[in-house]
Design a protein around this motif. Sequence first.
Motif, PDB file in Angstrom:
ATOM      1  N   LYS A  18       0.774  -1.162   0.047  1.00  0.00           N
ATOM      2  CA  LYS A  18      -0.071   0.018   0.192  1.00  0.00           C
ATOM      3  C   LYS A  18       0.968   1.472   0.230  1.00  0.00           C
ATOM      4  O   LYS A  18       0.460   2.084  -0.855  1.00  0.00           O
ATOM      5  CB  LYS A  18      -1.039   0.032   1.118  1.00  0.00           C
TER       6      LYS A  18
ATOM      7  N   THR B 250     -10.654  -0.082  -4.790  1.00  0.00           N
ATOM      8  CA  THR B 250      -9.740   0.551  -3.929  1.00  0.00           C
ATOM      9  C   THR B 250      -8.850   1.455  -4.624  1.00  0.00           C
ATOM     10  O   THR B 250      -8.227   0.828  -5.438  1.00  0.00           O
ATOM     11  CB  THR B 250      -9.053  -0.431  -2.819  1.00  0.00           C
TER      12      THR B 250
ATOM     13  N   TYR C 134      -5.634   4.423  -4.569  1.00  0.00           N
ATOM     14  CA  TYR C 134      -4.641   5.018  -3.720  1.00  0.00           C
ATOM     15  C   TYR C 134      -4.205   6.195  -4.162  1.00  0.00           C
ATOM     16  O   TYR C 134      -3.578   6.324  -5.282  1.00  0.00           O
ATOM     17  CB  TYR C 134      -3.548   4.197  -3.642  1.00  0.00           C
TER      18      TYR C 134
ATOM     19  N   GLN D 157     -11.952  -6.020  -6.486  1.00  0.00           N
ATOM     20  CA  GLN D 157     -11.581  -5.183  -5.338  1.00  0.00           C
ATOM     21  C   GLN D 157     -10.516  -6.086  -4.592  1.00  0.00           C
ATOM     22  O   GLN D 157      -9.854  -5.285  -3.664  1.00  0.00           O
ATOM     23  CB  GLN D 157     -13.157  -5.617  -4.831  1.00  0.00           C
TER      24      GLN D 157
ATOM     25  N   ASP E 169      -7.339  -4.099  -2.981  1.00  0.00           N
ATOM     26  CA  ASP E 169      -7.514  -3.982  -1.593  1.00  0.00           C
ATOM     27  C   ASP E 169      -6.264  -4.582  -1.027  1.00  0.00           C
ATOM     28  O   ASP E 169      -5.590  -3.934   0.126  1.00  0.00           O
ATOM     29  CB  ASP E 169      -8.618  -4.712  -1.109  1.00  0.00           C
TER      30      ASP E 169
END
Length: 484
Positions: free
Chosen positions: A274, A313, A315, A442, A446
Amino acid sequence: MADKASGTLYAGFTKELENVDSYFNSSREGVVMQRALWDGLIYRDPITNEYKGNLAESWTWVDDTTLEFKLRQGVTFHNGEPFNADDVVFTVNFVADEANGVKTQRNVNWMKSAEKIDDYTVRIHLKKKFPAAIEFLSGPVSMYPNEYYAEVGPSGMGLKPVGTGPYKAVEVVPGQHFVLVKNENYHDSPKGQPSIEKVDIRTIPDVNTQIAELFSGSLDLIWQVPADQAQKLEQMGGFTVANESTMRVGYVSMDAAGRSGMDPNPFTDVRVRKAVNHAIDRQAIVDNLLKGKSQVVNTPCFPSQFGCAQDITVYDYDPAKAKALLAEAGYPDGFETDIYAYRNRDYAEALVSYLSEVGIKANLKYMQYSAIRELNMKGEVPFNFSTWGSYSINDASAMVSQFFKLGSLDDARDEQVAADLDMADTSTDPATRIEYYTKALQRITDQAYWVPLFSYNTNYVFKTDIDYTPTPDEVLRFTTMSWK
């Protein structure tokens, strides 16, 4: 010198083509050669997206896993071999057998076998339901001459290609030089009849050398020209500069499954993955380097592809958040890693620069595409900047299922994702397909298995006496070029 009186068009490729046999390379140059030299059973019109018969005159679904084709009669291969059901059966049975090592298994591994009904009727049997079959048969699945291919195999086909396509190869120097001549006996194909007599293609890795040859007159056409150089050429005049969008997606993959032997391996921690997503300013790279019709992409597929759900998601660029996530994962001072890349050194260097700002020291290993792909297939690459053009197939299965179904290129090895993709790939109900692609996408986003970056655009630069309109599928079509 390039000279339309001689009927020869001189073109430049940037990347080396490892093998002209279209099943044994996975590069865009290979797709270009495939569309020129070979034909598929079906053709998709790049403008209207309508499917038309090419080597097949018609087709019908016999049941959910059987397609029957009526083949076009009177077609001959470049070596004089007549085209019939035997060629389809041989080609399909050869490429569908994983032991024969087709490089992009996603293109062929949905087929089980082919069966001859009579000389001009053939059935293709699918392993299970695969609604994108027609799309794949209109793209990467070309028909080969059975007698010739049985004799020479992929290496012989790479040196002396034989197809039914609009052009014939008369000279091949692997990776360096290809000469194609118009197929005077080309059938009444929806690709149209070629008008340019001869195409002479050389591999010239340096773009500045290509541009110099364009000015000196020894090249007529170059493509994949970087945005800043294309802009300068447009301002100077004397050339046509055309920009067109593509389905090619740039991405960074990370060794989430711990296959590479990197020790310790930060990429097995979702917080690190992430952090890498938050570290890169993708919009700035698009605005400053790609320009043209490129856009930021948030998925491991191109948004126009069927099933490429965007409810996932995302970022944002947030270096402070990236640093906090790295600290939380036990890397307050960052870490060091190799990052592999095969094209767009300037984009790769931008990625390295953004990563260094959050403490990740990435050492750029720049090498040829085929070399990186082989390392990738062995799971030896911890961190990789790459691209995928989906063979211009407008279905999510051509990208997300290529990389996330536990095959040799899958760095995530997520069984839940693979199971969802299997449902999506094989359901004949469009709503079910969308539901399961959405679930898979997803989870992929994620878990931050990749950093999807941006879509590519392509700049084509050619002499003003060439009439050519590029298409958004990133296939250079010599057949639709003509001299003004």
